[in-house]
Write a protein that holds these residues in place. Sequence first.
Motif, PDB file in Angstrom:
ATOM      1  N   ILE A 198       0.820  -1.220   0.000  1.00  0.00           N
ATOM      2  CA  ILE A 198       0.000   0.000   0.000  1.00  0.00           C
ATOM      3  C   ILE A 198       0.851   1.266   0.000  1.00  0.00           C
ATOM      4  O   ILE A 198       0.439   2.307  -0.502  1.00  0.00           O
ATOM      5  N   GLY A 199       2.053   1.209   0.548  1.00  0.00           N
ATOM      6  CA  GLY A 199       2.915   2.390   0.594  1.00  0.00           C
ATOM      7  C   GLY A 199       3.340   2.838  -0.788  1.00  0.00           C
ATOM      8  O   GLY A 199       3.459   2.036  -1.715  1.00  0.00           O
ATOM      9  N   ASP A 200       3.601   4.129  -0.931  1.00  0.00           N
ATOM     10  CA  ASP A 200       3.955   4.664  -2.242  1.00  0.00           C
ATOM     11  C   ASP A 200       4.716   5.974  -2.065  1.00  0.00           C
ATOM     12  O   ASP A 200       5.032   6.380  -0.940  1.00  0.00           O
ATOM     13  N   ARG A 201       5.000   6.611  -3.195  1.00  0.00           N
ATOM     14  CA  ARG A 201       5.656   7.907  -3.217  1.00  0.00           C
ATOM     15  C   ARG A 201       4.739   8.935  -3.879  1.00  0.00           C
ATOM     16  O   ARG A 201       3.835   8.551  -4.629  1.00  0.00           O
ATOM     17  N   PRO A 202       4.949  10.237  -3.624  1.00  0.00           N
ATOM     18  CA  PRO A 202       4.098  11.260  -4.249  1.00  0.00           C
ATOM     19  C   PRO A 202       4.165  11.183  -5.771  1.00  0.00           C
ATOM     20  O   PRO A 202       5.225  10.938  -6.355  1.00  0.00           O
ATOM     21  N   LEU A 203       3.019  11.415  -6.408  1.00  0.00           N
ATOM     22  CA  LEU A 203       2.911  11.336  -7.860  1.00  0.00           C
ATOM     23  C   LEU A 203       2.383  12.657  -8.418  1.00  0.00           C
ATOM     24  O   LEU A 203       1.433  13.235  -7.874  1.00  0.00           O
ATOM     25  N   LYS A 204       2.988  13.137  -9.489  1.00  0.00           N
ATOM     26  CA  LYS A 204       2.539  14.392 -10.099  1.00  0.00           C
ATOM     27  C   LYS A 204       1.081  14.307 -10.526  1.00  0.00           C
ATOM     28  O   LYS A 204       0.323  15.267 -10.392  1.00  0.00           O
ATOM     29  N   GLU A 205       0.680  13.148 -11.049  1.00  0.00           N
ATOM     30  CA  GLU A 205      -0.694  12.997 -11.525  1.00  0.00           C
ATOM     31  C   GLU A 205      -1.711  13.059 -10.392  1.00  0.00           C
ATOM     32  O   GLU A 205      -2.914  13.207 -10.629  1.00  0.00           O
ATOM     33  N   LEU A 206      -1.239  12.925  -9.135  1.00  0.00           N
ATOM     34  CA  LEU A 206      -2.118  13.043  -7.969  1.00  0.00           C
ATOM     35  C   LEU A 206      -1.814  14.322  -7.192  1.00  0.00           C
ATOM     36  O   LEU A 206      -2.011  14.374  -5.974  1.00  0.00           O
ATOM     37  N   ASP A 207      -1.319  15.338  -7.896  1.00  0.00           N
ATOM     38  CA  ASP A 207      -0.969  16.613  -7.258  1.00  0.00           C
ATOM     39  C   ASP A 207       0.059  16.417  -6.153  1.00  0.00           C
ATOM     40  O   ASP A 207      -0.041  16.998  -5.061  1.00  0.00           O
ATOM     41  N   ASN A 208       1.050  15.570  -6.436  1.00  0.00           N
ATOM     42  CA  ASN A 208       2.143  15.273  -5.506  1.00  0.00           C
ATOM     43  C   ASN A 208       1.663  14.639  -4.205  1.00  0.00           C
ATOM     44  O   ASN A 208       2.282  14.826  -3.150  1.00  0.00           O
ATOM     45  N   LYS A 209       0.568  13.896  -4.297  1.00  0.00           N
ATOM     46  CA  LYS A 209       0.111  13.081  -3.186  1.00  0.00           C
ATOM     47  C   LYS A 209       0.424  11.618  -3.477  1.00  0.00           C
ATOM     48  O   LYS A 209       0.594  11.217  -4.636  1.00  0.00           O
ATOM     49  N   THR A 210       0.485  10.810  -2.440  1.00  0.00           N
ATOM     50  CA  THR A 210       0.578   9.375  -2.637  1.00  0.00           C
ATOM     51  C   THR A 210      -0.817   8.834  -2.923  1.00  0.00           C
ATOM     52  O   THR A 210      -1.824   9.503  -2.625  1.00  0.00           O
ATOM     53  N   PRO A 211      -0.937   7.625  -3.494  1.00  0.00           N
ATOM     54  CA  PRO A 211      -2.270   7.046  -3.684  1.00  0.00           C
ATOM     55  C   PRO A 211      -3.067   6.969  -2.393  1.00  0.00           C
ATOM     56  O   PRO A 211      -4.289   7.178  -2.395  1.00  0.00           O
ATOM     57  N   LEU A 212      -2.404   6.687  -1.279  1.00  0.00           N
ATOM     58  CA  LEU A 212      -3.101   6.593   0.000  1.00  0.00           C
ATOM     59  C   LEU A 212      -3.608   7.965   0.440  1.00  0.00           C
ATOM     60  O   LEU A 212      -4.710   8.083   0.997  1.00  0.00           O
ATOM     61  N   GLN A 213      -2.834   9.015   0.183  1.00  0.00           N
ATOM     62  CA  GLN A 213      -3.299  10.374   0.488  1.00  0.00           C
ATOM     63  C   GLN A 213      -4.458  10.778  -0.411  1.00  0.00           C
ATOM     64  O   GLN A 213      -5.401  11.439   0.027  1.00  0.00           O
ATOM     65  N   ALA A 214      -4.372  10.392  -1.677  1.00  0.00           N
ATOM     66  CA  ALA A 214      -5.382  10.811  -2.648  1.00  0.00           C
ATOM     67  C   ALA A 214      -6.694  10.049  -2.501  1.00  0.00           C
ATOM     68  O   ALA A 214      -7.756  10.567  -2.859  1.00  0.00           O
ATOM     69  N   ALA A 215      -6.631   8.837  -1.975  1.00  0.00           N
ATOM     70  CA  ALA A 215      -7.829   8.001  -1.859  1.00  0.00           C
ATOM     71  C   ALA A 215      -8.782   8.542  -0.797  1.00  0.00           C
ATOM     72  O   ALA A 215      -8.360   9.158   0.193  1.00  0.00           O
TER      73      ALA A 215
END
Length: 412
Positions: A11-28
């Motif tokens: 489940i852990g990840d790194r910030p992604l530009k496509e998610l406004d520099n959020k991780t998938p867990l932050q964006a969910a």
Amino acid sequence: MKGIILIMDGIGDRPLKELDNKTPLQAANTPNMDLMAENGINGIMDSIQPGIRPGSDTAHISILGYNPHEVYTGRGPFEASGVGLDVIPGDIAFRCNFSTVNDDYIVTDRRAGRIRDNTADLIAKLNEIVIKDYEDVKIIFKESTGHRAVLILRGKGLSDKVSDADPKKEGKSPKEVIAIEDTKEARKTSDLLNKLVRKTYEVLKDHPLNLKRIEEGEPPANIIIPRGVGLVPKVESLNKKYNINSACIAETGLIMGIARFAGMEIIEVDGATGGIDTNLDNITETIVNNVNNSDHDFFLINIDGADEAGHDGNTKEKVEFIEKVDKVVISKLIQLKDCVIILTADHSTPISLMDHSGDPVPLVINGPGIRIDNVKSFNEIDAPSGGLNRIRGSDIMNILMDLMNKAPKFGA
């Protein structure tokens, strides 16, 4: 008091530009995980130690309180045990992929289109294989979930000191297996494996199942590629180690195999695929029923879909799967009474890498008497400011046993 460790694999990840520099867990959208964070104690965890990229196998071994440097002999034996094969001392075991190669013997799909059904038909044919000059070695194949399978070599004069056949990426031929120790046993095993890999292609390429898959536009599962070789390890019983009655609810043969070696009871779930299409309703029902009605007081639970999405580099699927677990599984688990629940991961599987990384993972503990901190959201960025700070996977069982009031006193 009962205890649960729920591992959301990868489940852990790194910030992604496509998610406004959020991780998938932050964006969910995860209101139930966030409720756990708000009502619990939070932190981040290195399943082995900071900066180490763990496999799911070594991570789970550490989280269960074992030293992976002592217990881990390779992934194969755990996979073999997990699919129900009786492994014995001296067996050499491998995890395998059903894969696809073209007419030029180039791998075009390492997972054969993530084949799901009827692999037992392919296995039946593979188990008829006898390799010339190695008739004394028993070759045992067994299907696992999805594109996964296991292989056991049983006979005299074999060694686990051999390399993998997995090229790790498409566009290459299966690797030649080589002896990594200059012994006749290692040379015998590597030669046998090279002949066996080629033989699996000869046996499977014209199998009716694969001809049908080709007609339907699906990649054929026309070769077996072994990796993760290991000898059968000796593991102390988890029940004896912690004075508990334990059970495991997992989707993949690997995690079931680790649990079997640890002496845990395996509770299987219909429709548990290890992918994003897994039946989360059945998994949830199985967890709740067993926590409420069985004699087990500790449960290891593994849900694998986020890891699959990470390996596939699919941001949308990872976010959606996290949200689905929150809605279907976590919403029910937070209603359990007299239960300490640890929600975490075994490792990070960043979309940007499409593989495991050494990034620590978030962790939250809920239950009676928990010291609640100020964290309000469950994710990699907020969790480190919680009361647990940064811990290792090997700390988790001791923390859980203390919260379950099962920890022995050290000293007078």
